[in-house]
Every structure is written in structure tokens, then in C-alpha cells.
Write a protein that holds these residues in place. Structure first.
Motif, PDB file in Angstrom:
ATOM      1  N   ARG A 283       7.953   6.221  -7.768  1.00  0.00           N
ATOM      2  CA  ARG A 283       7.821   5.401  -9.244  1.00  0.00           C
ATOM      3  C   ARG A 283       9.082   4.440  -9.505  1.00  0.00           C
ATOM      4  N   ASP A 284      10.300   5.340  -9.435  1.00  0.00           N
ATOM      5  CA  ASP A 284      11.485   5.167  -9.273  1.00  0.00           C
ATOM      6  C   ASP A 284      11.739   4.094  -7.833  1.00  0.00           C
ATOM      7  N   GLY A 285      11.290   4.376  -7.026  1.00  0.00           N
ATOM      8  CA  GLY A 285      11.295   3.788  -5.819  1.00  0.00           C
ATOM      9  C   GLY A 285      10.845   2.364  -5.829  1.00  0.00           C
ATOM     10  N   GLY A 286       9.950   2.014  -7.086  1.00  0.00           N
ATOM     11  CA  GLY A 286       9.164   0.743  -7.469  1.00  0.00           C
ATOM     12  C   GLY A 286       7.994   0.328  -6.945  1.00  0.00           C
ATOM     13  N   ILE A 287       7.465   1.749  -6.439  1.00  0.00           N
ATOM     14  CA  ILE A 287       6.079   1.767  -5.777  1.00  0.00           C
ATOM     15  C   ILE A 287       5.515   2.374  -7.044  1.00  0.00           C
ATOM     16  N   GLU A 288       4.064   1.905  -6.230  1.00  0.00           N
ATOM     17  CA  GLU A 288       2.695   2.879  -7.325  1.00  0.00           C
ATOM     18  C   GLU A 288       1.724   3.134  -6.410  1.00  0.00           C
ATOM     19  N   ALA A 289       1.080   4.207  -6.915  1.00  0.00           N
ATOM     20  CA  ALA A 289      -0.002   4.956  -5.821  1.00  0.00           C
ATOM     21  C   ALA A 289      -1.176   4.416  -6.989  1.00  0.00           C
ATOM     22  N   LEU A 290      -2.139   4.184  -5.716  1.00  0.00           N
ATOM     23  CA  LEU A 290      -3.238   3.590  -6.565  1.00  0.00           C
ATOM     24  C   LEU A 290      -4.109   4.660  -5.858  1.00  0.00           C
ATOM     25  N   THR A 291      -5.065   5.430  -6.736  1.00  0.00           N
ATOM     26  CA  THR A 291      -6.455   5.654  -6.179  1.00  0.00           C
ATOM     27  C   THR A 291      -7.184   4.822  -6.345  1.00  0.00           C
ATOM     28  N   THR A 292      -8.016   4.782  -4.475  1.00  0.00           N
ATOM     29  CA  THR A 292      -8.778   4.090  -3.950  1.00  0.00           C
ATOM     30  C   THR A 292     -10.492   4.631  -4.134  1.00  0.00           C
ATOM     31  N   ALA A 293     -10.188   6.648  -3.972  1.00  0.00           N
ATOM     32  CA  ALA A 293     -11.585   6.997  -3.617  1.00  0.00           C
ATOM     33  C   ALA A 293     -11.280   8.178  -3.785  1.00  0.00           C
ATOM     34  N   VAL A 294     -12.418   8.675  -4.519  1.00  0.00           N
ATOM     35  CA  VAL A 294     -12.399  10.625  -5.329  1.00  0.00           C
ATOM     36  C   VAL A 294     -13.954  10.353  -4.748  1.00  0.00           C
ATOM     37  N   HIS A 295     -13.261  11.682  -4.464  1.00  0.00           N
ATOM     38  CA  HIS A 295     -14.808  12.474  -3.878  1.00  0.00           C
ATOM     39  C   HIS A 295     -14.720  14.191  -3.941  1.00  0.00           C
ATOM     40  N   LEU A 296     -15.803  14.635  -4.724  1.00  0.00           N
ATOM     41  CA  LEU A 296     -15.750  15.961  -5.168  1.00  0.00           C
ATOM     42  C   LEU A 296     -17.347  16.294  -5.475  1.00  0.00           C
ATOM     43  N   GLU A 297     -17.206  17.937  -4.962  1.00  0.00           N
ATOM     44  CA  GLU A 297     -18.361  18.703  -4.188  1.00  0.00           C
ATOM     45  C   GLU A 297     -18.360  20.210  -5.061  1.00  0.00           C
ATOM     46  N   TYR A 298     -19.366  20.022  -6.119  1.00  0.00           N
ATOM     47  CA  TYR A 298     -19.392  21.100  -7.206  1.00  0.00           C
ATOM     48  C   TYR A 298     -20.413  22.516  -6.696  1.00  0.00           C
ATOM     49  N   GLU A 299     -19.636  23.334  -6.759  1.00  0.00           N
ATOM     50  CA  GLU A 299     -20.124  24.406  -5.540  1.00  0.00           C
ATOM     51  C   GLU A 299     -20.151  25.561  -6.797  1.00  0.00           C
TER      52      GLU A 299
END
Lengths: 160, 160, 160, 160
Positions: free
Chosen positions: C51-67
Motif C-alpha cells: 500500500r505504501d508503494g501506491g498499490i492496492e491488491a484487490l480480491t477478484t475471486a474466492v473459492h472455499l470448500e468446507y470439509e
């Protein structure tokens, strides 16, 4: 709701319950905020109007007393009134009911700050006027049960 | 932390921040609960011991005053003390600090009920004794950086 | 955890459970983020460095499998690995275990954007190098109970 | 929404935003659940009917792809369809839009278990029939803008 010029409704989400089988107590804090935002939208141009004016409203205190548990899918009515505005501070009071039965009540305190400098700045005059006018008015007409149902989720009555 | 027999630490999650760029005020309510649970684990056999005894501890009030904003990734120290136990009611007080600077303080009130009937039931005697002993003791030795981490993470099994 | 250079631990909060008596499935999404942030702090100067480098990391997908279900107060180990970095995109994989027993697994995808313009921007070179070095290394030494606690709690300041 | 027999609306809460100034990606998981619950209320007697039948529906997988950011106070329409029911398993698909523009899409998988034993148990026949009937029907009549506003919060239009 008696004594409140505005009423907002929420439906308890499953994610807002906890392993005691009831709505988690922190969920109410989020609902009060949603009710406050709805109050501002109804009477004072919305929270966005405040933010668009370069002002942030910070929450400086939260007080909640829980009288009864709320359950998943309960529809809760939240009465909201602005109890005080002074300088850079204002205060809301709330009552939470389910079918007319008290569930919780409380208040929140807020301070307005300049969004850039984060220094305290007086609550804008138009905001004060809008709120005073709202508080002096009779309550918004009581919602019918159907309309109030609609407020939390558009759904026909369950048939089983 | 002066005046508190127990200190718990949390690190502000990104999900706990809001569009004001600070930790959302409702997040503190969750942190106080986590701190309370850690206190119980340290001194009174853990919250599970209470639940295993067929008792639920309900939260009946929350009071929080916010002094400074907390930001993403901040490490917050939460001082916890049990300020009162009487019949079926008890009360906790908290101070939240970042690097020794006050961020918030508040209290929560609780009532013990029978898990099956949800009727008020006295706080168990062993709980009262454990808490009184904890509160009478000097604070847990000033935590080393490594040990203070323990409060937010895996703890040895509770002794009951 | 086999195949993961990094492991982060969380303890299930009461607020994260639901009326089924288990950790709500949305809580895992927040834990994966916390684990990712801890991975970045361990290997790549921390999310703040990005973030200090002027960059944001966006989340574009989430995949979860619950066991398996997780319960209140469970300590969960989250294995984290950066599975791919390409241009302005990267991807993490996770395994969640309790005492060595699988609870869930999944992955998240991310895109780096310029914080000001929100236009895609390549993942910074130093980030790629740090991550590749981390992924090429043997896992962090099997954590002692004390050290494993570190991942959920106060860490030394990141080195950038 | 094309291809979805049901549409649910949510308004983004301030508490659901994060320090990137947008709705946090985990919030969508909660909204999908709320939309699913509303679908069940509209077509299959409600989630309570399932629980009243001694059955719990567990979430076994979540998959979400984010196309655009959502902001505070955005009204999002969530299209819901039940894509598959087989034995003890069913699956929902979702599209999230703001003013007709795609924001996210995804699916969730579920398993029905006996509430007491937590053993897999077939999805009840009446549930299958209700859902098949819903999916075969034309979409519920398109909501007017006013009615759809009402679904997320009962409020007169802001006047500024």
C-alpha cells in the motif's frame, strides 16, 4: 414508535446469530448504524451529503442495553431520534422492538471532523436545521405490516 | 496495564476496517468479547467450563468510549478486569491501548442463565472464587513480546 | 503443514459462530485474508509495504470448500502458499486444519491496481522476488507452541 | 434478472466497507446467504421450515468472482437460482448487479444433515418440489424502483 420521528427495520441475518442461537450482541451496533444512515437519508440528504461536504462523522461512544434476545429471521423495528447537537458533537438515541416488545435500547455519540485534517469541525448548519425540523415533525406514517416486511426483504408470506 | 490483572492483544484485521480508513467501531465489541474469553481461559477454566456447566453468560449491556482511531494492522492491548459479581450478574471493565496510548475504554454487563430454561441462575461459586483470586493477584508478569503474543493465539488447555 | 511454506493460526471467536453452533462459513474468508496478511508480513515486507508503494491488491475471486465444521475456541492452522504471480495478478492457496485434520481448503485470486487510478498495474518486482524466495524455501521451521502463537499476534515490524 | 427466478436486494452497510473504500469481499458471502434465505421464504416455506423439520443445511462450498467494486450505500440486486438438487446435496447460483451492471457472480453448495446426528439426510421431497416449481416459473414480476428501494431500507428519496 412513540417518541421517535423515524423507524427503520432490519431482519436478523443467519450470519448475525451466534452459538447461543440468538443474534450476537455486536450485531446491534451495526444495526444502529444502518438505522442512523437511513435517518440521515430521510431527513438530512444522506450520509453521503455529509461526506461530500468534506466532513466525516466519527462515532465517539456506543451504549447498548439488551432486554430480550433476538433470533434469526426476526424483524426488528429500530426507533431513531437525534437527541442533541452541539458544536462538533451530536448524539442519537434508539429503541429496538419486535412486534412492539422491547428488545434493546441505547445511544451513540458522534463528532464531526474535517475529512482531510481530522480536526473537529462544527456540524454543518444545514444538517442542524434538517435534523431539528425532523425532530419537530410528527413521526413518519406508521408502516403497514406488509410494507415493513418489505423493508427487510421482498418476500411473499411463507405458506407452511 | 495498570489496574488490570490481565491483558489481551489483538491485531486489527483488514476486514475490520471501514471506508473511513479506520477500524469500525463495532469491531471493538468483538475484541472485548475475545479479551473476556481469554481472561476466562487464564483464570476461570475458560468459557467452555461455564457452558459445560449448563450455564450461558448473556451480554446485557455494552458501553464503549472511543478516544483515538485504530488502523489496519495496529496491535491493540486490551486490559480486562472483572469489576463486580453479584448473584446472577457480573461486569467487566476494559481499557484498549496502542503502545501505551489510550484508544478506547468501556464496560460490559452479563447475566448467567440456565442454558436449558434461560432462567437467571447464580454465577457458579467456583467461577466467583477463581475471579476473586485473579483480581486480588498482582497483574500477570509484564509480558515479554513472545508471551504477549500468547494472548491472541493458541493457549494451553484450560485446567478444568 | 506439508506443501505450505507458511502457517498462520487463528482461534475461533464466539462472534464468528452461528446458530448452527459452528463457525459461520463467511468467517473463513476473513481468516484467509488474515493468513495472507501474515504471509506478506513474514516474506514480503507486509501488506503495508504494498500500500505504501501506491498499490492496492484487490480480491477478484474466492473459492472455499468446507470439509468439517469448526467450533468456538478451536485453534485452526492455515497453510498459505502463493501459487502463481503473473503480470498484475496473483493467486493464493490455503489449507485449514485442526490438529492435523482437514477442515477446509481453497484459493483466492488477486489483482494489483494503482491506488490512485485503480488501473491494473504489474505486481512489483521486489514482491515477486520475495515471494519466489519464500516459496522456494523449506517451510519455516516447525513451529514450537510458543512460536506458532506468533502468527496470530504481534509481530516485529516488517523490514521495509 | 435474466435467468434467475428470484431477485433479492441489499443496501451496502457502512460496516461492510473496508479501508479500500469499497465493500469488503467477505460481505458478499453474507449477502448470498441472505438472498438464499429470502429465496427459500418465497418458494419453499422458509429456512425455518427446513430447520423445523429437524434438518440443517450446511454450506459445503462457496465460489465468488468479483467483477466490480461495490460502495457504501449501493443497492445491489442479487439473482438467485437453485441449479441442482441431488440426494442430500443442492447448489445455488447467483449474479450480483448494480443498476444492471455486473458486480459479482458465484455459487454455493450445500448438504442437508439431520440436525441431531449431523448425518447426511436426503433433501426433503416437499423442498425439491417447491424448488422445481419455482425454477420452472417465470421470474417474479420485476419490482418497481420504489419497491426495490424499499427492500433494502424504507426511506423517502434523499432531497439533496
Amino acid at each position: 414508535m412513540d417518541g421517535y420521528p423515524f423507524e427503520h427495520r432490519v431482519r436478523v441475518r443467519f450470519a448475525e446469530t451466534d452459538a447461543q442461537g440468538i443474534a450476537h450482541h455486536a450485531s446491534f451496533v451495526v444495526w444502529l448504524e444502518e438505522a442512523r444512515v437511513a435517518y440521515l437519508a430521510a431527513f438530512a440528504g444522506g450520509y453521503r451529503a455529509i461526506r461530500d461536504g468534506g466532513i466525516e462523522a466519527l462515532t465517539t461512544a456506543v451504549h447498548l442495553e439488551y432486554e430480550r434476545a433476538a433470533a434469526f429471521d426476526d424483524v426488528l423495528a429500530i426507533g431513531v431520534r437525534c437527541a442533541e447537537i452541539r458544536g462538533a458533537r451530536f448524539r442519537y438515541e434508539y429503541a429496538v422492538e419486535r412486534d412492539g416488545v422491547p428488545v434493546a435500547h441505547g445511544w451513540t455519540a458522534h463528532a464531526t471532523v474535517d475529512a482531510a485534517t481530522h480536526r473537529p469541525t462544527r456540524v454543518p448548519g444545514w444538517f442542524v436545521e434538517d435534523v431539528l425540523r425532523a425532530e419537530a415533525s410528527p413521526p413518519l406514517p406508521a408502516a403497514t405490516p406488509e410494507a415493513s416486511q418489505a423493508s427487510a426483504a421482498p418476500r411473499p408470506p411463507a405458506r407452511r
